[in-house]
Design a protein around this motif. Structure first.
Motif, PDB file in Angstrom:
ATOM      1  N   UNK A 107       0.812  -0.890  -0.242  1.00  0.00           N
ATOM      2  CA  UNK A 107      -0.036  -0.260  -0.189  1.00  0.00           C
ATOM      3  C   UNK A 107       0.817   1.399   0.357  1.00  0.00           C
ATOM      4  N   UNK A 108       2.013   1.358   0.014  1.00  0.00           N
ATOM      5  CA  UNK A 108       3.072   2.682  -0.277  1.00  0.00           C
ATOM      6  C   UNK A 108       2.188   3.198  -1.335  1.00  0.00           C
ATOM      7  N   UNK A 109       2.240   4.114  -2.084  1.00  0.00           N
ATOM      8  CA  UNK A 109       2.441   5.119  -2.416  1.00  0.00           C
ATOM      9  C   UNK A 109       3.961   5.841  -3.185  1.00  0.00           C
ATOM     10  N   UNK A 110       4.260   5.689  -4.597  1.00  0.00           N
ATOM     11  CA  UNK A 110       5.187   5.735  -5.217  1.00  0.00           C
ATOM     12  C   UNK A 110       5.749   6.433  -6.238  1.00  0.00           C
ATOM     13  N   UNK A 111       6.748   7.227  -6.019  1.00  0.00           N
ATOM     14  CA  UNK A 111       7.142   8.075  -7.612  1.00  0.00           C
ATOM     15  C   UNK A 111       8.275   7.212  -7.909  1.00  0.00           C
ATOM     16  N   UNK A 112       8.886   6.740  -9.279  1.00  0.00           N
ATOM     17  CA  UNK A 112       9.812   6.847  -9.617  1.00  0.00           C
ATOM     18  C   UNK A 112      10.449   8.008 -10.896  1.00  0.00           C
ATOM     19  N   UNK A 113      11.819   8.047 -11.066  1.00  0.00           N
ATOM     20  CA  UNK A 113      12.182   9.075 -11.890  1.00  0.00           C
ATOM     21  C   UNK A 113      12.444   8.025 -12.898  1.00  0.00           C
ATOM     22  N   UNK A 114      12.448   8.323 -14.222  1.00  0.00           N
ATOM     23  CA  UNK A 114      12.478   7.362 -15.644  1.00  0.00           C
ATOM     24  C   UNK A 114      14.088   7.552 -15.916  1.00  0.00           C
ATOM     25  N   UNK A 115      15.577   7.258 -15.284  1.00  0.00           N
ATOM     26  CA  UNK A 115      16.543   7.735 -15.808  1.00  0.00           C
ATOM     27  C   UNK A 115      16.807   7.069 -17.629  1.00  0.00           C
ATOM     28  N   UNK A 150      21.899   9.521 -14.315  1.00  0.00           N
ATOM     29  CA  UNK A 150      21.250   9.678 -13.128  1.00  0.00           C
ATOM     30  C   UNK A 150      20.607  11.008 -12.770  1.00  0.00           C
ATOM     31  N   UNK A 151      19.766   9.817 -10.966  1.00  0.00           N
ATOM     32  CA  UNK A 151      18.309  10.576 -11.447  1.00  0.00           C
ATOM     33  C   UNK A 151      18.330  10.548 -10.200  1.00  0.00           C
ATOM     34  N   UNK A 152      17.180  11.811  -9.723  1.00  0.00           N
ATOM     35  CA  UNK A 152      16.717  12.920  -8.387  1.00  0.00           C
ATOM     36  C   UNK A 152      15.472  12.796  -8.807  1.00  0.00           C
ATOM     37  N   UNK A 163       2.169  23.987   6.618  1.00  0.00           N
ATOM     38  CA  UNK A 163       3.815  24.241   5.954  1.00  0.00           C
ATOM     39  C   UNK A 163       3.587  22.748   4.662  1.00  0.00           C
ATOM     40  N   UNK A 164       4.902  22.671   4.743  1.00  0.00           N
ATOM     41  CA  UNK A 164       5.403  21.650   3.276  1.00  0.00           C
ATOM     42  C   UNK A 164       6.653  21.090   3.843  1.00  0.00           C
ATOM     43  N   UNK A 165       6.778  19.953   3.486  1.00  0.00           N
ATOM     44  CA  UNK A 165       7.961  19.607   3.691  1.00  0.00           C
ATOM     45  C   UNK A 165       8.754  19.268   2.307  1.00  0.00           C
ATOM     46  N   UNK A 166      10.129  19.267   2.334  1.00  0.00           N
ATOM     47  CA  UNK A 166      10.557  18.912   0.597  1.00  0.00           C
ATOM     48  C   UNK A 166      11.405  18.443   0.576  1.00  0.00           C
ATOM     49  N   UNK A 167      11.366  17.108  -0.454  1.00  0.00           N
ATOM     50  CA  UNK A 167      12.272  16.322   0.007  1.00  0.00           C
ATOM     51  C   UNK A 167      13.099  15.849  -1.174  1.00  0.00           C
ATOM     52  N   UNK A 168      14.068  15.974  -1.343  1.00  0.00           N
ATOM     53  CA  UNK A 168      15.454  15.199  -2.959  1.00  0.00           C
ATOM     54  C   UNK A 168      15.930  14.183  -2.529  1.00  0.00           C
ATOM     55  N   UNK A 169      15.048  13.562  -2.998  1.00  0.00           N
ATOM     56  CA  UNK A 169      15.598  11.657  -3.770  1.00  0.00           C
ATOM     57  C   UNK A 169      16.553  11.384  -4.504  1.00  0.00           C
ATOM     58  N   UNK A 170      18.315  11.261  -4.161  1.00  0.00           N
ATOM     59  CA  UNK A 170      19.325  11.737  -5.606  1.00  0.00           C
ATOM     60  C   UNK A 170      20.377  10.144  -5.971  1.00  0.00           C
ATOM     61  N   UNK A 171      20.625  10.720  -6.566  1.00  0.00           N
ATOM     62  CA  UNK A 171      21.497   9.350  -6.816  1.00  0.00           C
ATOM     63  C   UNK A 171      22.515   9.824  -8.004  1.00  0.00           C
TER      64      UNK A 171
END
Length: 279
Positions: A107-115, A150-152, A163-171
């Motif tokens: 039941x996770x919500x997921x997003x993926x970068x298309x590298x 490589x993607x982020x 308010x807002x939480x900003x999150x960057x997932x980086x490779x």
């Protein structure tokens, strides 16, 4: 002897070129950064129906280079991380059926970068969250020599206090001479959040295997007011004596963080518990 070495060098170069050409025959590389999910190729997506993260509770986050799910035990390890964390940032995720089935089942919500994609299986960073973000954007940077991106991922999460939480997932890109391309990738992400105030997390596999790269990271992220997590136990993968994986945070209080080895990847995972500061 020199002639023999020359022949071996030529043979090695030909084998390398042949290998690269073979890879490119089965690899699909998008012309622009895009998200892996959805019917159309888009770089950013806004979600109209979103939930909020409760700021009165700790935010538990895991960061892990999952090594394309190539080693046994990755699903067990990911399941264990899922029990303790509401946000998981994966690098080197590959959209193989077993991972996609796991995400749907849990039941996770997921997003993926298309590298890029190999035989239809998309590779790129993936962010798993208990709540749906309000916005997500993909970023890519092509490796100068391998020519594979490589993607982020940038994700914005609504908080219960408005308010807002900003999150960057980086490779980060890996194989470069010098740090110019490396800096360019990081700067594009810094520019994306430079005008955004509030809680911010930037984490992932930074490929910081040199002092020069680490200095670039510290300089760019210091300007955003980010602090780096320090670990009660630190098993992070190191190259040339430098750890590759990091977690940086702003406008949050770090309660505890650790890094632990696993046989399910060449990278250890990072876990951290953070508390939102009163606004």
């Amino acid at each position: 002897m020199r002639q023999l070495r020359s022949r071996w060098a030529i043979l090695g170069a030909l084998l390398l070129i042949s290998g690269i050409l073979t890879v490119y025959m089965v690899v699909d590389v998008p012309t622009e950064a895009s998200l892996a999910s959805g019917e159309a190729s888009v770089r950013c997506r806004d979600y109209s129906e979103t939930e909020t993260i409760d700021v009165t509770k700790p935010l538990n986050i895991a960061v892990w280079n999952i090594y394309k799910q190539q080693l046994d035990g990755w699903e067990t390890e990911l399941s264990d991380l899922s029990k303790k964390n509401s946000l998981i940032l994966l690098q080197e995720a590959q959209s193989k059926p077993q991972l996609l089935s796991y995400i749907e089942r849990e039941g996770w919500h997921s997003n993926q970068a298309y590298a890029f994609a190999i035989n239809g299986e998309i590779a790129g960073v993936m962010t798993l969250s208990e709540v749906k973000p309000s916005k997500v954007c993909a970023y890519t940077k092509v490796e100068p020599y391998l020519r594979l991106p490589k993607s982020a991922l940038y994700s914005a999460f609504s908080l219960s206090d408005g308010n807002t939480l900003s999150v960057i997932n980086l490779h980060s890109i890996n194989f470069t001479f010098g740090v110019e391309e490396y800096r360019e990738q990081l700067q594009s992400l810094v520019d994306a959040v430079s005008d955004i105030s509030g809680s911010l997390i930037i984490a992932g596999d930074f490929n910081t295997w040199s002092d020069e790269r680490l200095n670039v990271v510290k300089k760019e992220l210091d300007e955003l007011g980010l602090k780096e997590a320090q670990y009660s136990s630190d098993d992070r993968l190191t190259v040339f004596g430098h750890p590759l994986d990091h977690l940086f945070y702003r406008d949050l209080e770090l309660n505890v963080s650790l890094s632990k080895k696993t046989t399910a990847s060449d990278h250890a995972f990072i876990e951290a518990s953070l508390t939102f500061l009163s606004q």
